[in-house]
Motif scaffolding. Structure first.
Motif, PDB file in Angstrom:
ATOM      1  N   GLN A   1      54.867 -52.770 -20.953  1.00 30.24           N
ATOM      2  CA  GLN A   1      54.181 -52.169 -22.098  1.00 30.24           C
ATOM      3  C   GLN A   1      53.087 -53.135 -22.546  1.00 30.24           C
ATOM      4  O   GLN A   1      53.368 -54.166 -23.150  1.00 30.24           O
ATOM      5  CB  GLN A   1      55.161 -51.901 -23.246  1.00 30.24           C
ATOM      6  N   ARG A   2      51.842 -52.784 -22.251  1.00 32.24           N
ATOM      7  CA  ARG A   2      50.721 -53.695 -22.504  1.00 32.24           C
ATOM      8  C   ARG A   2      49.805 -53.056 -23.537  1.00 32.24           C
ATOM      9  O   ARG A   2      49.226 -52.001 -23.291  1.00 32.24           O
ATOM     10  CB  ARG A   2      49.989 -53.969 -21.198  1.00 32.24           C
ATOM     11  N   VAL A   3      49.657 -53.712 -24.683  1.00 35.07           N
ATOM     12  CA  VAL A   3      48.967 -53.126 -25.825  1.00 35.07           C
ATOM     13  C   VAL A   3      47.718 -53.936 -26.160  1.00 35.07           C
ATOM     14  O   VAL A   3      47.768 -55.163 -26.271  1.00 35.07           O
ATOM     15  CB  VAL A   3      49.896 -53.078 -27.056  1.00 35.07           C
TER      16      VAL A   3
ATOM     17  N   ALA B   1      39.104 -53.110 -25.154  1.00 33.56           N
ATOM     18  CA  ALA B   1      40.356 -52.361 -25.122  1.00 33.56           C
ATOM     19  C   ALA B   1      40.227 -51.062 -24.338  1.00 33.56           C
ATOM     20  O   ALA B   1      41.114 -50.709 -23.550  1.00 33.56           O
ATOM     21  CB  ALA B   1      40.817 -52.071 -26.550  1.00 33.56           C
ATOM     22  N   ALA B   2      39.134 -50.326 -24.546  1.00 33.54           N
ATOM     23  CA  ALA B   2      38.973 -49.044 -23.858  1.00 33.54           C
ATOM     24  C   ALA B   2      38.921 -49.235 -22.352  1.00 33.54           C
ATOM     25  O   ALA B   2      39.549 -48.489 -21.585  1.00 33.54           O
ATOM     26  CB  ALA B   2      37.714 -48.339 -24.355  1.00 33.54           C
TER      27      ALA B   2
ATOM     28  N   VAL C   1      42.367 -50.211 -20.772  1.00 34.60           N
ATOM     29  CA  VAL C   1      43.231 -49.062 -20.494  1.00 34.60           C
ATOM     30  C   VAL C   1      42.712 -48.294 -19.285  1.00 34.60           C
ATOM     31  O   VAL C   1      43.466 -47.923 -18.379  1.00 34.60           O
ATOM     32  CB  VAL C   1      43.339 -48.157 -21.735  1.00 34.60           C
ATOM     33  N   ARG C   2      41.408 -48.057 -19.246  1.00 32.30           N
ATOM     34  CA  ARG C   2      40.818 -47.268 -18.157  1.00 32.30           C
ATOM     35  C   ARG C   2      41.012 -47.932 -16.806  1.00 32.30           C
ATOM     36  O   ARG C   2      41.258 -47.256 -15.789  1.00 32.30           O
ATOM     37  CB  ARG C   2      39.319 -47.062 -18.421  1.00 32.30           C
TER      38      ARG C   2
ATOM     39  N   ALA D   1      45.898 -52.407 -19.297  1.00 33.01           N
ATOM     40  CA  ALA D   1      46.691 -52.121 -20.496  1.00 33.01           C
ATOM     41  C   ALA D   1      47.167 -50.681 -20.429  1.00 33.01           C
ATOM     42  O   ALA D   1      46.594 -49.851 -19.715  1.00 33.01           O
ATOM     43  CB  ALA D   1      45.864 -52.358 -21.752  1.00 33.01           C
ATOM     44  N   ASP D   2      48.223 -50.406 -21.201  1.00 34.20           N
ATOM     45  CA  ASP D   2      48.798 -49.061 -21.220  1.00 34.20           C
ATOM     46  C   ASP D   2      48.421 -48.265 -22.445  1.00 34.20           C
ATOM     47  O   ASP D   2      48.367 -47.040 -22.408  1.00 34.20           O
ATOM     48  CB  ASP D   2      50.327 -49.166 -21.155  1.00 34.20           C
ATOM     49  N   GLU D   3      48.170 -48.948 -23.550  1.00 30.29           N
ATOM     50  CA  GLU D   3      47.828 -48.243 -24.782  1.00 30.29           C
ATOM     51  C   GLU D   3      46.951 -49.109 -25.658  1.00 30.29           C
ATOM     52  O   GLU D   3      46.989 -50.344 -25.582  1.00 30.29           O
ATOM     53  CB  GLU D   3      49.087 -47.842 -25.544  1.00 30.29           C
ATOM     54  N   ALA D   4      46.151 -48.434 -26.497  1.00 28.48           N
ATOM     55  CA  ALA D   4      45.300 -49.116 -27.457  1.00 28.48           C
ATOM     56  C   ALA D   4      45.781 -48.794 -28.861  1.00 28.48           C
ATOM     57  O   ALA D   4      46.060 -47.635 -29.177  1.00 28.48           O
ATOM     58  CB  ALA D   4      43.849 -48.693 -27.285  1.00 28.48           C
ATOM     59  N   SER D   5      45.873 -49.818 -29.679  1.00 29.05           N
ATOM     60  CA  SER D   5      46.332 -49.657 -31.053  1.00 29.05           C
ATOM     61  C   SER D   5      45.135 -49.554 -31.981  1.00 29.05           C
ATOM     62  O   SER D   5      44.268 -50.441 -31.997  1.00 29.05           O
ATOM     63  CB  SER D   5      47.200 -50.856 -31.444  1.00 29.05           C
TER      64      SER D   5
END
Length: 311
Positions: free
Chosen positions: A123-125, A171-172, A175-176, A180-184
């Motif tokens: 889980q990478r945020v 961050a964008a 994820v792309r 990472a798996d999600e952006a907070s």
């Protein structure tokens, strides 16, 4: 009494790990990595721990990577650099195979060894402050900590661009591109450069000289800027990194990659470009390294291949 450099506690079923060198953006030392290995082993075996969360102290970032100034001193004084990398890579492999959810909060600067502690988790945020990068070619190393497979899998040679230039992603794009798996919260828009047509055009193939020459000849200013960045970095590191990236694409698992990681890391860290790169960037800070080769064109194929021989 000063606080420990790694703080661990169990709160409501979560094994919390906090890197605690905020003034150094939580740069990793050998004692820190030994501590992390022990904490991860304990949390894996502890029935009270349902999941693990990694954070960094301070407001500048999760982790700027390994403490390369300390590593340089160790190499220059004839110390054993193998322990440094063996311990670090052992922690990375523990994270990649961790039997419980492992959440890494990649706030702020998360680079080099910091990505090794986070990008292999389940889980990478990221958030609006996140800046992720593997800048090693700037200091005479290569993108290690098992990041070459992740970079090799990125679409349209984006990973080759990131590996060679050391460019950071927001961050964008994290994820792309699969870092990472999600952006907070709200995050910046993706960087259009990382989806530009000139990247797959210029970075194709296994020849670093051809890549830099295609970038230099391209009509896009961003491509020529990338070429100029490659020219500033260690020519040997550029050539070795490209070969490492292409080989990693064919390696099945992270443990299978360990001999290549360790061999490259030890050879490069004990070579002249690493000492010079760290000097120029972090010791004297003159930003004027004198590399062992003047140009990428001066690095022979035979020399590159010699770095991939067994230790």
């Amino acid at each position: 009494m000063s606080e420990p450099e790694v703080i661990a506690e169990v709160v409501a079923g979560v094994g919390r790990i906090r890197l605690n060198r905020p003034r150094q953006i939580n740069a990793l030392t050998v004692p820190m990595m030994h501590a992390l290995a022990g904490i991860l082993d304990d949390f894996a075996a502890d029935d009270r721990v349902a999941s693990v969360e990694l954070t960094g102290a301070g407001d500048r970032g999760l982790c700027a990577g390994a403490d390369v100034r300390a590593l340089r001193e160790r190499a220059l004084t004839g110390g054993d650099v193998t322990e440094f990398f063996t311990t670090e890579y052992g922690v990375d492999l523990r994270i990649a195979a961790f039997p419980k959810p492992y959440r890494a909060v990649m706030t702020g600067i998360t680079m080099g060894g910091g990505l090794g502690l986070s990008a292999h988790g389940s889980q990478r945020v990221v958030d609006a402050s996140s800046r992720l990068a593997m800048p090693e070619t700037q200091i005479g190393l290569f993108p290690d900590v098992f990041m070459t497979p992740l970079l090799a899998r990125m679409p349209d040679e984006a990973g080759t661009h990131l590996a060679l230039t050391g460019a950071s992603v927001n961050a964008a794009d994290a994820v792309r591109l699969g870092l990472a798996d999600e952006a907070s919260g709200a995050v910046p828009d993706p960087d259009p450069v990382l989806a530009a047509d000139w990247i797959p055009e210029c970075y194709a193939g296994d020849d670093p000289v051809a890549i830099v020459q295609r970038l230099e000849a391209h009509t896009e200013p961003a491509a020529r800027e990338a070429a100029a960045e490659l020219r500033r970095r260690s020519p040997l590191s550029i050539a070795v990194t490209l070969e490492a990236l292409r080989r990693a694409a064919r390696i099945a698992s992270l443990p299978d990659l360990l001999p290549q990681e360790l061999g490259l890391a030890v050879r490069l860290a004990t070579g002249p470009d690493f000492a010079e790169g760290v000097r120029a960037q972090l010791v004297d800070r003159d930003r004027d390294p004198r590399w062992s080769h003047a140009r990428i064109e001066d690095v022979s194929r035979a020399e590159v291949l010699s770095y991939f021989e067994p230790l």
